[in-house]
Design a protein around this motif. Structure first.
Motif, PDB file in Angstrom:
ATOM      1  N   TYR A 186       0.834  -1.205   0.000  1.00 24.19           N
ATOM      2  CA  TYR A 186       0.000   0.000   0.000  1.00 24.19           C
ATOM      3  C   TYR A 186       0.872   1.259   0.000  1.00 24.19           C
ATOM      4  O   TYR A 186       1.752   1.409   0.848  1.00 24.19           O
ATOM      5  N   PRO A 187       0.633   2.185  -0.944  1.00 29.72           N
ATOM      6  CA  PRO A 187       1.449   3.409  -0.979  1.00 29.72           C
ATOM      7  C   PRO A 187       0.999   4.413   0.091  1.00 29.72           C
ATOM      8  O   PRO A 187      -0.186   4.680   0.234  1.00 29.72           O
ATOM      9  N   LEU A 188       1.935   4.942   0.834  1.00 29.99           N
ATOM     10  CA  LEU A 188       1.646   5.966   1.833  1.00 29.99           C
ATOM     11  C   LEU A 188       2.039   7.342   1.286  1.00 29.99           C
ATOM     12  O   LEU A 188       3.017   7.448   0.545  1.00 29.99           O
ATOM     13  N   LYS A 248       9.389   7.864   5.343  1.00 29.69           N
ATOM     14  CA  LYS A 248       9.066   8.828   4.275  1.00 29.69           C
ATOM     15  C   LYS A 248       7.730   9.527   4.523  1.00 29.69           C
ATOM     16  O   LYS A 248       7.555  10.671   4.137  1.00 29.69           O
ATOM     17  N   SER A 249       6.801   8.858   5.161  1.00 26.43           N
ATOM     18  CA  SER A 249       5.467   9.440   5.347  1.00 26.43           C
ATOM     19  C   SER A 249       5.387  10.359   6.567  1.00 26.43           C
ATOM     20  O   SER A 249       4.496  11.188   6.671  1.00 26.43           O
ATOM     21  N   ILE A 307       3.779  10.916   1.116  1.00 26.79           N
ATOM     22  CA  ILE A 307       5.088  11.375   1.580  1.00 26.79           C
ATOM     23  C   ILE A 307       4.913  12.619   2.464  1.00 26.79           C
ATOM     24  O   ILE A 307       4.110  13.490   2.164  1.00 26.79           O
ATOM     25  N   LYS A 346       8.775   3.113   4.370  1.00 29.15           N
ATOM     26  CA  LYS A 346       7.532   3.839   4.061  1.00 29.15           C
ATOM     27  C   LYS A 346       7.138   4.764   5.207  1.00 29.15           C
ATOM     28  O   LYS A 346       6.711   5.900   4.989  1.00 29.15           O
TER      29      LYS A 346
END
Length: 196
Positions: A85-87, A118-119, A89, A115
């Motif tokens: 799953y993309p979080l 970066k988030s 930034i 992740k």
């Protein structure tokens, strides 16, 4: 228990962190039954609450949505596997990951930690826990526990506020890590100029 730590950090962000004056965004990964998300909801956070278990998602949809009517926060309940799953930034002031990392392989732990890093916004906090490799009571899906020093290494770009190992009420040895992402030079300078 994790909940006093979550409340303490939520209070810091809510009541005094000058760098987070407006909306407060949080992430609750592997949210389970949504207890951490409930604390965040009660404290006015807009929280992305992620879990891959359909039963737990249904439970959270029923209970957290009910409580949204009584508090100023909001929960976005998402059914997803965090590894893929993309979080967003540089988005969250607080990331909570309780008892998820030991369910992941070592490679997945590194992916998820990256992740999270970066988030997380500069000045934001991380509260994370993992079972130790030698914990006497492990869940069925136990994959890879971490010693406290190895857990710290996963998040070495953060400043560690506290790191401790304790015995849970379920008889499990748990490493609990609280850390924050330091502000950059220009952010510190601007904050000093604006608020002093």
């Amino acid at each position: 228990s994790f909940f006093p730590v979550i409340q303490e950090i939520a209070d810091k962000i809510k009541n005094g962190e000058k760098s987070f004056k407006n909306k407060k965004f949080a992430l609750d990964l592997g949210a389970g039954n949504g207890w951490a998300s409930f604390i965040l909801l009660k404290n006015g956070f807009i929280t992305d609450t992620i879990d891959k278990d359909s039963f737990k998602i249904a439970h959270m949809n029923e209970h957290l949505k009910h409580w949204e009517k009584k508090f100023s926060g909001k929960t976005n309940i998402i059914k997803a596997d965090i590894v893929g799953y993309p979080l967003p930034i540089n988005h969250y002031q607080l990331v909570i990951v309780l008892n998820l990392f030991h369910l992941l392989s070592e490679d997945e732990q590194k992916i998820v930690a990256d992740k999270i890093l970066k988030s997380l916004k500069r000045g934001g906090y991380l509260i994370a826990s993992i079972l130790t490799p030698d914990s006497p009571k492990k869940p069925e899906k136990f994959n890879s526990g971490l010693k406290l020093e190895d857990f710290k290494k996963l998040f070495k770009k953060l400043k560690i506020v506290s790191a401790e190992t304790f015995l849970s009420d379920r008889g499990q040895h748990i490493n609990l890590l609280t850390a924050f992402k330091p502000l950059g030079f220009w952010q510190r300078l601007l904050q000093r100029f604006l608020y002093n």
